[in-house]
Design a protein around this motif. Structure first.
Motif, PDB file in Angstrom:
ATOM      1  N   UNK A 173       0.825  -1.213   0.000  1.00 39.39           N
ATOM      2  CA  UNK A 173       0.000   0.000   0.000  1.00 39.39           C
ATOM      3  C   UNK A 173       0.855   1.258   0.000  1.00 39.39           C
ATOM      4  N   UNK A 174       2.010   1.188   0.660  1.00 36.87           N
ATOM      5  CA  UNK A 174       2.910   2.338   0.612  1.00 36.87           C
ATOM      6  C   UNK A 174       3.463   2.514  -0.795  1.00 36.87           C
ATOM      7  N   UNK A 175       3.708   1.403  -1.494  1.00 34.98           N
ATOM      8  CA  UNK A 175       4.149   1.492  -2.878  1.00 34.98           C
ATOM      9  C   UNK A 175       3.090   2.082  -3.782  1.00 34.98           C
ATOM     10  N   UNK A 176       1.831   1.676  -3.586  1.00 30.78           N
ATOM     11  CA  UNK A 176       0.734   2.242  -4.378  1.00 30.78           C
ATOM     12  C   UNK A 176       0.620   3.740  -4.131  1.00 30.78           C
ATOM     13  N   UNK A 177       0.681   4.138  -2.857  1.00 27.83           N
ATOM     14  CA  UNK A 177       0.585   5.563  -2.520  1.00 27.83           C
ATOM     15  C   UNK A 177       1.737   6.344  -3.128  1.00 27.83           C
ATOM     16  N   UNK A 178       2.959   5.802  -3.067  1.00 23.80           N
ATOM     17  CA  UNK A 178       4.118   6.497  -3.635  1.00 23.80           C
ATOM     18  C   UNK A 178       3.990   6.624  -5.147  1.00 23.80           C
TER      19      UNK A 178
END
Length: 358
Positions: free
Chosen positions: A15-20
């Motif tokens: 999810x942090x990758x998607x947000x980034x």
């Protein structure tokens, strides 16, 4: 809310990758809209095919570069060798492309416009995953917060500096709410006047703090590329919250904000105002006021700053005030938990540019 940690290590999740990835793409989309708007005349509502112009080609290159950056960011902030975050960002890009207004009547150029961002995303992700396979995993040092061991701000000092920095704007916003004419549309002159006023008031406030022995260096943010990416993610989060509400808003609620954006503004004045205003507000609201009132507890400190922020934005009407509330709550909680000021400043600058360029 808990006290902010002294050190916060970086971690990687899907999810942090998607947000980034989406945060990187949001910056490209903002530049895309600004370039596309420069091709249209004021008040023009008829679709015009500009795909034979150099500007159209530049827009496609911006989308491609934004996709590359989004792919690398999604891969960087997600689990090592995982493609789930990249797939999530790709799904959002495809959905956005299907809903977007075509930029050309020509089928081949429409396909180019549709594929620019997804192809860039896959190129960036593949390149980053290739780098991961050719080098061993290294330990990432923890990220330190911006402000450590800063004394609490006395209440009288908080009131004086808060009134000096935001009292005039609160008074003007309140008068605009009750006046029959309302607030005039933003123009180059009004934007530059705000810039000059904030620089003067900021200098006076810093002078007061210096005379009282306040550690002024602790008000400065620590710029970093990672912080800029987080700031774009914070902006996207506030946009998502606003979309959930503004989609059901009536024209009466949106009218005050629309009236503010009716005037013509140059890009130089817009960028200057966004830069100065973003630094000015967040330095004195968060780095000084919220941090100085941390002894009241997280909820109270964030709440006081949120109230001040909303008071000088009442001229934007109910819908604009709700957007400000979402933004203030998101960045206030983030700053309380992380202690990092630079991402908040980036989020504010991006929000101002996006709003004033529309």
């Amino acid at each position: 809310m808990d006290e902010p940690q002294l050190l916060k290590p970086r971690y990687r999740t899907m999810w942090l990758g998607v947000l980034a990835g989406l945060a990187s793409m949001m910056l490209a989309w903002t530049l895309h809209r600004m370039l596309a708007a420069s091709q249209r005349l004021p008040g023009d509502t008829v679709f015009t095919d500009h795909s034979d112009s150099p500007m159209w080609l530049l827009i496609q290159l911006v989308d491609l570069a934004g996709g590359v950056a989004a792919g690398m960011a999604a891969a960087h902030w997600s689990q090592r060798w995982s493609w789930r975050a990249v797939a999530g960002v790709l799904a959002v890009l495809v959905m956005n492309g299907l809903m977007e207004t075509p930029s050309s009547h020509d089928g081949f150029r429409m396909l180019m416009s549709f594929l620019a961002s997804p192809v860039g995303l896959l190129l960036g992700a593949c390149y980053y995953r290739h780098l991961e396979r050719t080098r061993p995993e290294v330990h990432v040092p923890p990220v330190s917060i911006d402000h450590l061991q800063v004394p609490d701000t006395p209440y009288n000092e908080a009131v004086v500096v808060g009134a000096l920095c935001f009292g005039y704007f609160i008074l003007g916003s309140t008068i605009a709410v009750f006046s029959q004419g309302g607030t005039q549309a933003f123009s180059d002159n009004s934007l530059l006047a705000i810039v000059v006023l904030e620089l003067m008031l900021g200098a006076c406030a810093l002078g007061v703090l210096y005379a009282r022995g306040y550690p002024l260096r602790t008000l400065l943010p620590r710029p970093s590329w990672g912080g800029a990416l987080i700031g774009a993610g914070l902006y996207m989060l506030t946009v998502g919250c606003n979309v959930l509400v503004t989609g059901f808003a009536s024209d009466d609620l949106t009218q005050p904000v629309q009236r503010l954006l009716e005037g013509q503004r140059s890009m130089s004045a817009l960028l200057l105002l966004s830069l100065v205003n973003g630094v000015y507000e967040e330095v004195f609201l968060l780095a000084f006021l919220q941090r100085g009132l941390r002894r009241l507890g997280g909820s109270n400190a964030v709440g006081v700053v949120l109230l001040v922020r909303m008071l000088y934005h009442t001229y934007q009407g109910p819908l604009g005030l709700l957007s400000v509330a979402f933004f203030g709550l998101v960045v206030g909680v983030y700053y309380w938990r992380s202690g990092r000021l630079f991402p908040v400043i980036v989020a504010h600058i991006v929000a101002d540019v996006s709003a004033l360029a529309s």
